[in-house]
Design a protein around this motif. Structure first.
Motif, PDB file in Angstrom:
ATOM      1  N   PHE A  38      -1.464  -7.629  -1.797  1.00  0.00           N
ATOM      2  CA  PHE A  38      -2.167  -6.381  -0.951  1.00  0.00           C
ATOM      3  C   PHE A  38      -2.262  -6.418   0.386  1.00  0.00           C
ATOM      4  O   PHE A  38      -1.797  -5.762   1.245  1.00  0.00           O
ATOM      5  N   ALA A  39      -2.942  -7.515   0.884  1.00  0.00           N
ATOM      6  CA  ALA A  39      -3.233  -7.905   2.367  1.00  0.00           C
ATOM      7  C   ALA A  39      -1.880  -7.957   3.009  1.00  0.00           C
ATOM      8  O   ALA A  39      -1.792  -7.668   4.103  1.00  0.00           O
TER       9      ALA A  39
ATOM     10  N   LEU B 103      -2.673   1.189   1.937  1.00  0.00           N
ATOM     11  CA  LEU B 103      -1.202   1.191   2.059  1.00  0.00           C
ATOM     12  C   LEU B 103      -0.642   2.700   2.064  1.00  0.00           C
ATOM     13  O   LEU B 103      -0.957   3.250   1.519  1.00  0.00           O
ATOM     14  N   ASP B 104      -0.031   2.808   3.398  1.00  0.00           N
ATOM     15  CA  ASP B 104       0.729   3.958   3.464  1.00  0.00           C
ATOM     16  C   ASP B 104       2.165   4.011   3.094  1.00  0.00           C
ATOM     17  O   ASP B 104       2.468   3.024   2.726  1.00  0.00           O
TER      18      ASP B 104
ATOM     19  N   THR C  37      -2.700   7.601   0.565  1.00  0.00           N
ATOM     20  CA  THR C  37      -2.643   6.105   1.045  1.00  0.00           C
ATOM     21  C   THR C  37      -3.137   5.333  -0.527  1.00  0.00           C
ATOM     22  O   THR C  37      -3.736   6.333  -1.332  1.00  0.00           O
ATOM     23  N   ILE C  38      -2.742   4.196  -0.665  1.00  0.00           N
ATOM     24  CA  ILE C  38      -3.021   3.423  -1.802  1.00  0.00           C
ATOM     25  C   ILE C  38      -3.977   2.501  -1.241  1.00  0.00           C
ATOM     26  O   ILE C  38      -3.800   1.596  -0.709  1.00  0.00           O
ATOM     27  N   GLU C  39      -5.331   2.492  -2.056  1.00  0.00           N
ATOM     28  CA  GLU C  39      -6.434   1.706  -1.849  1.00  0.00           C
ATOM     29  C   GLU C  39      -6.209   0.548  -2.696  1.00  0.00           C
ATOM     30  O   GLU C  39      -5.530   0.556  -3.814  1.00  0.00           O
ATOM     31  N   PHE C  40      -6.876  -0.580  -2.482  1.00  0.00           N
ATOM     32  CA  PHE C  40      -6.699  -1.831  -3.453  1.00  0.00           C
ATOM     33  C   PHE C  40      -7.106  -1.750  -4.820  1.00  0.00           C
ATOM     34  O   PHE C  40      -6.206  -1.926  -5.741  1.00  0.00           O
ATOM     35  N   ASP C  41      -8.024  -0.716  -5.138  1.00  0.00           N
ATOM     36  CA  ASP C  41      -8.432  -0.480  -6.619  1.00  0.00           C
ATOM     37  C   ASP C  41      -6.980   0.255  -7.233  1.00  0.00           C
ATOM     38  O   ASP C  41      -6.847   0.129  -8.518  1.00  0.00           O
ATOM     39  N   GLU C  42      -6.505   1.275  -6.582  1.00  0.00           N
ATOM     40  CA  GLU C  42      -5.452   1.752  -7.080  1.00  0.00           C
ATOM     41  C   GLU C  42      -4.203   1.012  -7.324  1.00  0.00           C
ATOM     42  O   GLU C  42      -3.607   0.894  -8.279  1.00  0.00           O
TER      43      GLU C  42
END
Length: 135
Positions: free
Chosen positions: A35-36, A46-47, A82-87
């Motif tokens: 992810f990072a 994440l866009d 956007t996509i967050e880490f949990d998603e």
């Protein structure tokens, strides 16, 4: 005589070590590291452009805007663009679950061969449908 026993022992140890390294499944990269790496703006999300760039890095076939958009929207559960880490993490877990649910070729054949005669007839083949994909 000692030399041959030592050679045999070394060879047996080598075979054992080789078999152990071959039996180990490949290590999956850490989700947070992946992810990072994809989050080039370092904003914790994440866009769409970061997502498409990540897909290209993995050589996935999402180069078409429509495919990338569908994949992105499927992962973006809260629909905020956007996509967050949990998603991201949940999408990875769901992907792993789908992999584990796949049937082996033998299991699939047995499932389709409903009369267990060792052959799949056209009727049996037609009767077997792949589950519809969730949209």
């Amino acid at each position: 005589m000692k030399v041959s026993i030592v050679k045999m022992s070394a060879m047996a140890l080598g075979v054992l070590l080789y078999s152990q390294t071959q039996a180990q499944p490949p290590q999956r990269p850490d989700k947070e590291e992946v992810f990072a790496k994809l989050d080039t703006s370092k904003d914790g999300q994440l866009d769409k452009e970061e997502f498409k760039a990540g897909a290209k890095m993995r050589k996935e076939k999402v180069s078409e805007k429509k495919d990338a958009r569908k994949a992105f929207d499927r992962i973006d559960a809260n629909e905020n663009g956007t996509i967050e880490f949990d998603e991201f993490e949940k999408a990875g877990e769901a992907r792993q679950e789908r992999r584990e649910e796949r049937l082996t070729p033998d299991e699939l054949f047995e499932k389709i061969d409903t009369n267990a005669d060792g052959f799949v007839s056209l009727d049996e083949f037609k009767a077997h449908k792949r589950p519809e994909r969730k949209k």
